[in-house]
Structures are given as structure tokens and as C-alpha cells.
Design a protein around this motif. Structure first.
Motif, PDB file in Angstrom:
ATOM      1  N   TYR A 108       1.278  -1.400  -0.170  1.00  0.00           N
ATOM      2  CA  TYR A 108      -0.004   0.131  -0.445  1.00  0.00           C
ATOM      3  C   TYR A 108       0.969   1.199   0.153  1.00  0.00           C
ATOM      4  O   TYR A 108       0.485   2.472   0.394  1.00  0.00           O
ATOM      5  CB  TYR A 108      -0.869   0.119   1.542  1.00  0.00           C
ATOM      6  N   HIS A 109       1.911   1.226  -0.408  1.00  0.00           N
ATOM      7  CA  HIS A 109       3.295   2.241  -1.062  1.00  0.00           C
ATOM      8  C   HIS A 109       3.632   3.307   0.953  1.00  0.00           C
ATOM      9  O   HIS A 109       3.249   4.625   0.319  1.00  0.00           O
ATOM     10  CB  HIS A 109       2.724   3.492  -1.514  1.00  0.00           C
ATOM     11  N   ILE A 110       3.369   2.576   1.971  1.00  0.00           N
ATOM     12  CA  ILE A 110       3.264   3.433   3.028  1.00  0.00           C
ATOM     13  C   ILE A 110       4.660   2.810   3.384  1.00  0.00           C
ATOM     14  O   ILE A 110       5.748   1.405   3.091  1.00  0.00           O
ATOM     15  CB  ILE A 110       2.824   2.125   3.596  1.00  0.00           C
ATOM     16  N   ASN A 111       5.961   3.936   3.276  1.00  0.00           N
ATOM     17  CA  ASN A 111       7.042   4.015   3.887  1.00  0.00           C
ATOM     18  C   ASN A 111       7.404   3.480   4.794  1.00  0.00           C
ATOM     19  O   ASN A 111       6.572   3.920   6.158  1.00  0.00           O
ATOM     20  CB  ASN A 111       8.295   4.727   3.718  1.00  0.00           C
ATOM     21  N   VAL A 112       8.053   1.928   5.410  1.00  0.00           N
ATOM     22  CA  VAL A 112       8.266   1.979   7.139  1.00  0.00           C
ATOM     23  C   VAL A 112      10.115   2.005   7.384  1.00  0.00           C
ATOM     24  O   VAL A 112      10.867   1.800   6.708  1.00  0.00           O
ATOM     25  CB  VAL A 112       7.842   0.562   7.439  1.00  0.00           C
ATOM     26  N   ILE A 113       9.477   3.000   8.272  1.00  0.00           N
ATOM     27  CA  ILE A 113      11.160   2.924   9.296  1.00  0.00           C
ATOM     28  C   ILE A 113      11.419   2.413  10.469  1.00  0.00           C
ATOM     29  O   ILE A 113      10.541   2.489  11.505  1.00  0.00           O
ATOM     30  CB  ILE A 113      11.641   4.661   9.054  1.00  0.00           C
ATOM     31  N   ILE A 114      11.837   1.666  10.360  1.00  0.00           N
ATOM     32  CA  ILE A 114      11.670   0.735  11.887  1.00  0.00           C
ATOM     33  C   ILE A 114      13.425   1.194  12.493  1.00  0.00           C
ATOM     34  O   ILE A 114      14.879   0.772  12.144  1.00  0.00           O
ATOM     35  CB  ILE A 114      12.136  -1.225  11.990  1.00  0.00           C
ATOM     36  N   ALA A 115      13.252   1.606  14.036  1.00  0.00           N
ATOM     37  CA  ALA A 115      13.818   2.056  14.493  1.00  0.00           C
ATOM     38  C   ALA A 115      14.409   1.857  15.703  1.00  0.00           C
ATOM     39  O   ALA A 115      15.278   2.316  15.498  1.00  0.00           O
ATOM     40  CB  ALA A 115      12.945   3.418  15.491  1.00  0.00           C
ATOM     41  N   GLY A 116      14.681  -0.025  15.831  1.00  0.00           N
ATOM     42  CA  GLY A 116      15.139  -0.763  16.072  1.00  0.00           C
ATOM     43  C   GLY A 116      14.610  -1.072  17.566  1.00  0.00           C
ATOM     44  O   GLY A 116      14.113  -0.240  18.084  1.00  0.00           O
ATOM     45  N   HIS A 117      14.336  -2.089  18.494  1.00  0.00           N
ATOM     46  CA  HIS A 117      13.697  -2.291  18.831  1.00  0.00           C
ATOM     47  C   HIS A 117      14.407  -2.024  20.605  1.00  0.00           C
ATOM     48  O   HIS A 117      13.897  -1.299  20.933  1.00  0.00           O
ATOM     49  CB  HIS A 117      14.089  -3.914  18.619  1.00  0.00           C
ATOM     50  N   MET A 118      15.983  -1.961  20.906  1.00  0.00           N
ATOM     51  CA  MET A 118      16.624  -1.758  22.078  1.00  0.00           C
ATOM     52  C   MET A 118      16.294  -0.566  22.316  1.00  0.00           C
ATOM     53  O   MET A 118      16.098  -0.616  23.499  1.00  0.00           O
ATOM     54  CB  MET A 118      18.251  -2.736  22.350  1.00  0.00           C
ATOM     55  N   ALA A 119      16.557   0.067  21.176  1.00  0.00           N
ATOM     56  CA  ALA A 119      17.227   1.683  21.138  1.00  0.00           C
ATOM     57  C   ALA A 119      16.343   1.884  21.771  1.00  0.00           C
ATOM     58  O   ALA A 119      15.777   3.181  22.241  1.00  0.00           O
ATOM     59  CB  ALA A 119      17.884   2.010  20.128  1.00  0.00           C
ATOM     60  N   SER A 120      14.243   1.752  21.013  1.00  0.00           N
ATOM     61  CA  SER A 120      12.837   2.506  21.568  1.00  0.00           C
ATOM     62  C   SER A 120      12.987   2.031  22.045  1.00  0.00           C
ATOM     63  O   SER A 120      11.855   2.930  23.305  1.00  0.00           O
ATOM     64  CB  SER A 120      12.051   1.592  20.122  1.00  0.00           C
ATOM     65  N   ASP A 121      13.001   1.356  23.100  1.00  0.00           N
ATOM     66  CA  ASP A 121      12.464   0.527  24.173  1.00  0.00           C
ATOM     67  C   ASP A 121      13.707   1.799  25.204  1.00  0.00           C
ATOM     68  O   ASP A 121      12.895   1.920  26.809  1.00  0.00           O
ATOM     69  CB  ASP A 121      12.784  -0.848  25.009  1.00  0.00           C
ATOM     70  N   SER A 122      14.631   1.505  25.085  1.00  0.00           N
ATOM     71  CA  SER A 122      15.369   2.306  25.966  1.00  0.00           C
ATOM     72  C   SER A 122      15.512   3.776  25.955  1.00  0.00           C
ATOM     73  O   SER A 122      15.416   4.274  27.294  1.00  0.00           O
ATOM     74  CB  SER A 122      16.805   2.304  25.435  1.00  0.00           C
ATOM     75  N   LEU A 123      14.393   3.954  24.975  1.00  0.00           N
ATOM     76  CA  LEU A 123      14.823   5.097  25.216  1.00  0.00           C
ATOM     77  C   LEU A 123      13.069   6.282  26.388  1.00  0.00           C
ATOM     78  O   LEU A 123      13.393   7.087  26.902  1.00  0.00           O
ATOM     79  CB  LEU A 123      14.207   6.189  23.870  1.00  0.00           C
ATOM     80  N   GLY A 124      11.709   5.144  26.140  1.00  0.00           N
ATOM     81  CA  GLY A 124      11.020   5.215  27.217  1.00  0.00           C
ATOM     82  C   GLY A 124      11.155   4.620  28.042  1.00  0.00           C
ATOM     83  O   GLY A 124      11.164   5.504  28.844  1.00  0.00           O
ATOM     84  N   MET A 125      12.260   3.597  28.147  1.00  0.00           N
ATOM     85  CA  MET A 125      13.161   3.487  30.081  1.00  0.00           C
ATOM     86  C   MET A 125      13.769   4.677  30.589  1.00  0.00           C
ATOM     87  O   MET A 125      13.650   4.862  31.799  1.00  0.00           O
ATOM     88  CB  MET A 125      13.353   2.058  29.756  1.00  0.00           C
ATOM     89  N   ASN A 126      14.191   5.359  29.545  1.00  0.00           N
ATOM     90  CA  ASN A 126      15.415   6.250  30.140  1.00  0.00           C
ATOM     91  C   ASN A 126      14.218   7.558  30.404  1.00  0.00           C
ATOM     92  O   ASN A 126      15.399   7.827  31.488  1.00  0.00           O
ATOM     93  CB  ASN A 126      15.984   7.006  29.265  1.00  0.00           C
ATOM     94  N   LEU A 127      13.435   8.001  30.239  1.00  0.00           N
ATOM     95  CA  LEU A 127      12.803   8.996  30.291  1.00  0.00           C
ATOM     96  C   LEU A 127      11.960   9.232  31.412  1.00  0.00           C
ATOM     97  O   LEU A 127      11.825   9.656  32.414  1.00  0.00           O
ATOM     98  CB  LEU A 127      11.697   9.529  29.465  1.00  0.00           C
ATOM     99  N   PHE A 128      11.454   7.974  31.859  1.00  0.00           N
ATOM    100  CA  PHE A 128      11.080   6.989  32.912  1.00  0.00           C
ATOM    101  C   PHE A 128      12.010   6.918  34.592  1.00  0.00           C
ATOM    102  O   PHE A 128      11.846   7.345  35.128  1.00  0.00           O
ATOM    103  CB  PHE A 128      10.367   5.410  32.974  1.00  0.00           C
ATOM    104  N   LEU A 129      13.544   6.608  33.961  1.00  0.00           N
ATOM    105  CA  LEU A 129      14.123   6.136  34.831  1.00  0.00           C
ATOM    106  C   LEU A 129      14.985   7.314  35.334  1.00  0.00           C
ATOM    107  O   LEU A 129      15.597   7.683  36.804  1.00  0.00           O
ATOM    108  CB  LEU A 129      15.850   5.412  34.094  1.00  0.00           C
ATOM    109  N   ASP A 130      15.384   8.951  34.219  1.00  0.00           N
ATOM    110  CA  ASP A 130      15.688   9.865  34.744  1.00  0.00           C
ATOM    111  C   ASP A 130      14.777  10.651  36.176  1.00  0.00           C
ATOM    112  O   ASP A 130      15.673  11.438  36.568  1.00  0.00           O
ATOM    113  CB  ASP A 130      15.506  10.758  33.355  1.00  0.00           C
ATOM    114  N   GLU A 131      14.046  10.438  35.816  1.00  0.00           N
ATOM    115  CA  GLU A 131      12.456  10.618  36.829  1.00  0.00           C
ATOM    116  C   GLU A 131      13.200   9.574  38.254  1.00  0.00           C
ATOM    117  O   GLU A 131      13.425  10.613  40.009  1.00  0.00           O
ATOM    118  CB  GLU A 131      11.390  10.324  37.208  1.00  0.00           C
ATOM    119  N   LEU A 132      13.110   8.490  38.898  1.00  0.00           N
ATOM    120  CA  LEU A 132      14.300   7.707  39.442  1.00  0.00           C
ATOM    121  C   LEU A 132      15.558   8.278  39.996  1.00  0.00           C
ATOM    122  O   LEU A 132      15.633   8.164  41.065  1.00  0.00           O
ATOM    123  CB  LEU A 132      13.751   6.605  39.520  1.00  0.00           C
TER     124      LEU A 132
END
Ligand SMILES: [Fe+2]
Length: 318
Positions: free
Chosen positions: A273-297
Motif C-alpha cells: 500500500y506504498h507506505i514507507n516503513v522505518i524501523i527505529a530499532g527495538h532495544m534502542a526504542s525500548d531504551s528511550l522510553g525507559m530512560n525518560l522514566f528512569l531519569d525521574e527515579l
């Protein structure tokens, strides 16, 4: 902070940036309460009461020994037997935090998938279409997680006397919201798919992952394709959604999707269906979200020891 306070903070942070918007999250909780109240006594006894205040079925305290103060935590993307033994061996770890769900949170992962319909509707796909597609996917995920040995790591944490929790969708919400805000800010500068790759690589987690050959990649489309409307939609909502959504996305004006990971079956549909897909990377993406939480801790004085795929990046100065 106690284990309970750390958990409550994770849920609060996740709700504050939920892509559905605060009102939709509130009405989701109100609907859950209504459902609970309509249950008979037997079903009420089986109901997970945590669902009345927490919209994320894939994030739970798994073991709480009611310690007075958590000083040091071991955190990673997948925290199972080896990591729990590591925590015990370190002798000064009070709490282990996993990103990926374990125990009851893994068994109930499918429940959070339904939130994807509301997120899709924010991007112009009619809610009736998004909801109907996601319903099928929710039942698929429910069946696919059902045979797992859900409590294996939880049982081990109990034997080892370790506090244990998993924080999944709240962290994924933080990553999704971070990227969504960034895309909005840079919207006018984004012309091609490779512009998005460059934008992602400027984020330290993705930059680091690229050194391990696990950085952002184009899964469908090409670097010099015009990106069109870009959405970082496949970041939250438990796991990948319906493969039939790409046809709808193309009809409703979406040009490029950024996701954490994607199955070949989904990729082929997006390409069709002509959609471009960028896969940002699994561990790096999970890390980004966890880091924003861990900063608060860390701001609260808790020491954080990263392991199991977590690329720790701090975004605050002490
Ligand atoms: Fe993940």
C-alpha cells in the motif's frame, strides 16, 4: 521511594503522555469501572482491581517485599532468570525492573493492544474501522501469549527475595510521545525518508544502537522517497497491531510509519500500500522510553544499573 511509589510514578508518567489524550484514557477507565460494577459476585472476585486505576494491563508490580526504601535498582529490557541471579549476586539491588511484561502482565498483554484503535483515530482513521481491525488482533495476541510460562521469572524473584516489576506501555508511551513531539517540531524540515533516519540518528539511543548494527533501518520504501505524513504510531499499545491497517493508512493520508519492530507479514502489507516503513530499532526504542522514566527515579536519588539491552542515556543534569 518504595516499590509501590516507583510503580505509581511509572503509571502516572505513562498516562500523562498517552497518545490517546487524557480524556480518552479517563473514559477508558470509566468504561472498565462500569464493566466491573456489572459483574456478578463470582466474576468480581476474579477481576484484576488494578485495572480500575491503571489503564496498562502489561505493567504490574510482580513481587513486593514492602521494603522501606529502594536505593539501587537493576533495570533491563528482558529481566528473567539470568538477570535475577545477577541482581542477587550484586547483593545491593533492592528492586529489579523489566521493560517487557512478565507474570500476569504478560498473560494480559493483549488487553492493552485495544488502545491502538484510539491512537489511529487521532491520525484520521475512523474509529469504527480501527476498532474493528484491532479487535481481531487483540484475540490473536491473547491466544499467542496464552501458552507461555508466564510466572517463571516471577517465581524465581520470589525465591530470591527480590522486588520485581515490569513497566511496559507507560515507557512505550514516553518514547512515542517524545518522537511525536520531535516530528511535529521538525515537520517542515522533513522531506524524504532519509531525513527521518537522520533525525532518529541524532537521538543518542539510536546513535548508540547504530554502532551495534541495530539502529534505524528502512523496511519498506526507499531513502529518497518523499516521506509524506509521518507518524510514530507503532511504538505503543503492547505489540504490533493489525496488518490490515496499512491499506487504511494509505487511504487516510499517511505516508511513512516509524515503528520499533515489524514482522515480514506486516512489512509486505505496508509495501503493497506504498507506505514507507522505518524501523527505529527495538532495544534502542525500548531504551528511550525507559530512560525518560528512569531519569525521574535518578532525580529522587535512586541508583540505576542498566543491563539486558538497555542503552542508558540521562537527560538531566544533577
Ligand atoms: Fe519491546
Amino acid at each position: 521511594m518504595t516499590t509501590q511509589q516507583i510503580y505509581d510514578l511509572a503509571i502516572k508518567l505513562g498516562m500523562a503522555v498517552d497518545l490517546r489524550g487524557a480524556e480518552k484514557v479517563k473514559s477508558y477507565l470509566a468504561r472498565t469501572k462500569k464493566k466491573y460494577e456489572s459483574l456478578d459476585k463470582k466474576n468480581k472476585a476474579e477481576f484484576d482491581l488494578e485495572k480500575l486505576n491503571n489503564p496498562y494491563s502489561d505493567s504490574r508490580i510482580l513481587v513486593d517485599n514492602k521494603r522501606k526504601q529502594i536505593k539501587k535498582i537493576l533495570v533491563g529490557v528482558d529481566m528473567e532468570g539470568p538477570e535475577l541471579l545477577l541482581a542477587k549476586q550484586m547483593s545491593d539491588i533492592d528492586l529489579v525492573i523489566a521493560h517487557h511484561p512478565e507474570g500476569a502482565a504478560l498473560a494480559d498483554l493483549s488487553d492493552v493492544v485495544s488502545m491502538q484503535a484510539q491512537v489511529m483515530s487521532n491520525y484520521g482513521i475512523p474509529i469504527n474501522i480501527a476498532e474493528s481491525l484491532i479487535k481481531l488482533r487483540v484475540s490473536e495476541v491473547s491466544r499467542s501469549t496464552s501458552p507461555a510460562n508466564h510466572n517463571r521469572a516471577v517465581d524465581m524473584a520470589k525465591v530470591l527475595d527480590l522486588d520485581f516489576m515490569c513497566v511496559h506501555t507507560p515507557a512505550d508511551n514516553l518514547a512515542a510521545s517524545f518522537l511525536t513531539k520531535m516530528l511535529k517540531k521538525k515537520e517542515k524540515e522533513l522531506d524524504t525518508v532519509s531525513d527521518i533516519i537522520d533525525l532518529l540518528k541524532a537521538i543518542p539511543e539510536y546513535n548508540e544502537a547504530a554502532k551495534y548494527k541495530a539502529g534505524p533501518m528502512i523496511f519498506a520504501g526507499a531513502a529518497d522517497n518523499s516521506c509524506g505524513k509521518v507518524i510514530a504510531i507503532e511504538f505503543t499499545g503492547g505489540t504490533s497491531g493489525s496488518k490490515d491497517i496499512y491499506e487504511k493508512m494509505s487511504h487516510y493520508g499517511i505516508g511513512t510509519v516509524i515503528g520499533m519492530h515489524m514482522s515480514e507479514e506486516h512489512r509486505k502489507e505496508a509495501e503493497k500500500y506504498h507506505i514507507n516503513v522505518i524501523i527505529a530499532g527495538h532495544m534502542a526504542s525500548d531504551s528511550l522510553g525507559m530512560n525518560l522514566f528512569l531519569d525521574e527515579l535518578e532525580k529522587q536519588g535512586i541508583k540505576v544499573l542498566p543491563t539486558s539491552g538497555l542503552i542508558r542515556v540521562k537527560r538531566f543534569k544533577k
